[in-house]
Design a protein around this motif. Structure first.
Motif, PDB file in Angstrom:
ATOM      1  N   THR A 170      -7.396  -2.484   0.029  1.00  0.00           N
ATOM      2  CA  THR A 170      -7.338  -1.349  -0.885  1.00  0.00           C
ATOM      3  C   THR A 170      -8.355  -0.277  -0.517  1.00  0.00           C
ATOM      4  O   THR A 170      -8.239   0.863  -0.963  1.00  0.00           O
ATOM      5  N   ARG A 182      -1.334   3.287  -4.434  1.00  0.00           N
ATOM      6  CA  ARG A 182      -2.746   2.890  -4.507  1.00  0.00           C
ATOM      7  C   ARG A 182      -3.040   2.351  -5.905  1.00  0.00           C
ATOM      8  O   ARG A 182      -2.684   2.983  -6.899  1.00  0.00           O
ATOM      9  N   HIS A 213       0.813  -1.223   0.000  1.00  0.00           N
ATOM     10  CA  HIS A 213       0.000   0.000   0.000  1.00  0.00           C
ATOM     11  C   HIS A 213       0.846   1.271   0.000  1.00  0.00           C
ATOM     12  O   HIS A 213       0.400   2.321   0.488  1.00  0.00           O
ATOM     13  N   LEU A 249      -5.823   0.957   8.109  1.00  0.00           N
ATOM     14  CA  LEU A 249      -4.697   0.625   7.241  1.00  0.00           C
ATOM     15  C   LEU A 249      -3.420   0.454   8.061  1.00  0.00           C
ATOM     16  O   LEU A 249      -2.618  -0.454   7.802  1.00  0.00           O
TER      17      LEU A 249
END
Length: 348
Positions: free
Chosen positions: A88, A74, A71, A95
């Protein structure tokens, strides 16, 4: 390590992952005129405790794929599932929590470490971001334990990166990646900048740590021999897509995609008899631009098997129908309309 069967426990599930970088023109009024397809509809599963090797030429999208998995980039489209959760779509604290479990070892040990920070600060920095992992009073001891685990002297905790060799710096990067006790580790060409003898040491260290920490690993490299040594399964990447994926034995002993066969035929063979028996496959032309890839099959402009169908229809990454349901060692996924096994004498 587990065999990648349908019953194996999946840790990461990647579905139709794509990353496009826009190409613009103009100074004041910038207009998009195209896009570089760095990663284009890539799908795979990473199973618990296994190493998936990703191999391909420079510029094929391997490093972009690595950054997407952690990550740092993106995706333009597609999904990445960690333990069934679509990461995602995550941001903020959610996250951050997932990133504890997916860590990365970077390619260049000379630029991946801050030269103004001590080794103790570098390896211990994840504990500042995730203070709940280790209490503040125990962090120095934990960092020293990690240095010892990767084969470094724990007494060198106050030294700076420039006081270490390239192989030692990469060990520092590995220690930092292990600090949060992740379940998945992404290695983006971790040995490409090291001498051959040091490469072997780092690869052996990674294998030992994988067993010790029960890690699942995506190991990205362009060196076929390194990938074969450490991988349970191997994916061959070409121009942003997977051309072939299978077990280590299937890819190296029974390749069915023309690109994989060409790669293996290019590996130097030290045995004179092997050199005489080997059929060298010479590819014509250059790798097309990822900003303007060929229609249909990406490899068709350099492939000796290409026909009209290859320009009209993009082949699916699937087991060829003539292998499906058989016990042939060549029965693995290949993105080629005319996939077939071909003997390739190689040295890896």
């Amino acid at each position: 390590m587990p065999e990648p069967t349908a019953r194996a426990e999946s840790v990461l599930e990647v579905r139709d992952l794509a990353k496009l970088y826009p190409l613009t023109r103009g100074v004041l009024l910038r207009k998009q005129v195209g896009a570089v397809r760095a990663v284009d509809t890539v799908s795979f599963d990473l199973y618990r405790g296994e190493t998936l090797g990703v191999v391909g030429e420079s510029g094929c999208g391997k490093s972009t794929l690595a950054r997407l998995l952690v990550h740092l980039e993106r995706p333009t489209s597609g999904r990445i599932f960690y333990r069934g959760e679509d990461i995602t779509r995550l941001s903020g604290r959610a996250l951050k929590a997932v990133r504890r479990n997916i860590q990365m070892v970077f390619q260049d040990p000379y630029t991946a470490l801050n030269p103004r920070m001590t080794v103790g600060d570098i390896v211990g920095e994840p504990y500042q971001i995730h203070p709940e992992v280790v209490r503040k009073g125990d962090r120095r001891r934990k960092v020293q334990e990690l240095l010892e685990v990767v084969g470094l002297n724990p007494e060198h905790i106050n030294r700076y990166p420039h006081q270490f060799s390239g192989g030692q710096r990469q060990r520092i990067g590995i220690a930092r990646g292990l600090a949060l006790n992740p379940e998945v580790i992404i290695c983006d060409e971790p040995v490409s900048a090291l001498d051959v003898s040091v490469q072997a040491q780092v690869v052996n260290l990674m294998e030992r740590l994988q067993d010790e920490f029960d890690l699942s690993c995506v190991f990205i490299a362009h060196d076929l021999s390194v990938v074969r040594h450490i991988s349970d399964r191997v994916a061959v990447m070409y121009l942003g897509r997977f051309a072939e994926i299978g077990t280590e034995e299937q890819i190296y002993e029974h390749p069915t995609h023309p690109y994989t066969q060409a790669l293996l035929s290019a590996v130097p063979v030290p045995d004179p008899e092997g050199r005489e028996r080997r059929e060298r496959i010479l590819l014509q032309g250059d790798v097309p631009s990822p900003a303007d890839p060929p229609s249909g099959c990406r490899f068709r402009t350099r492939c000796w098997k290409a026909e009209d169908r290859c320009a009209r229809e993009a082949p699916l990454l699937a087991v060829p129908e003539w292998f499906a349901g058989t016990d042939s060692p060549a029965a693995h996924a290949s993105a080629c309309h005319f996939a077939e096994e071909r003997d390739v004498v190689h040295a890896v």
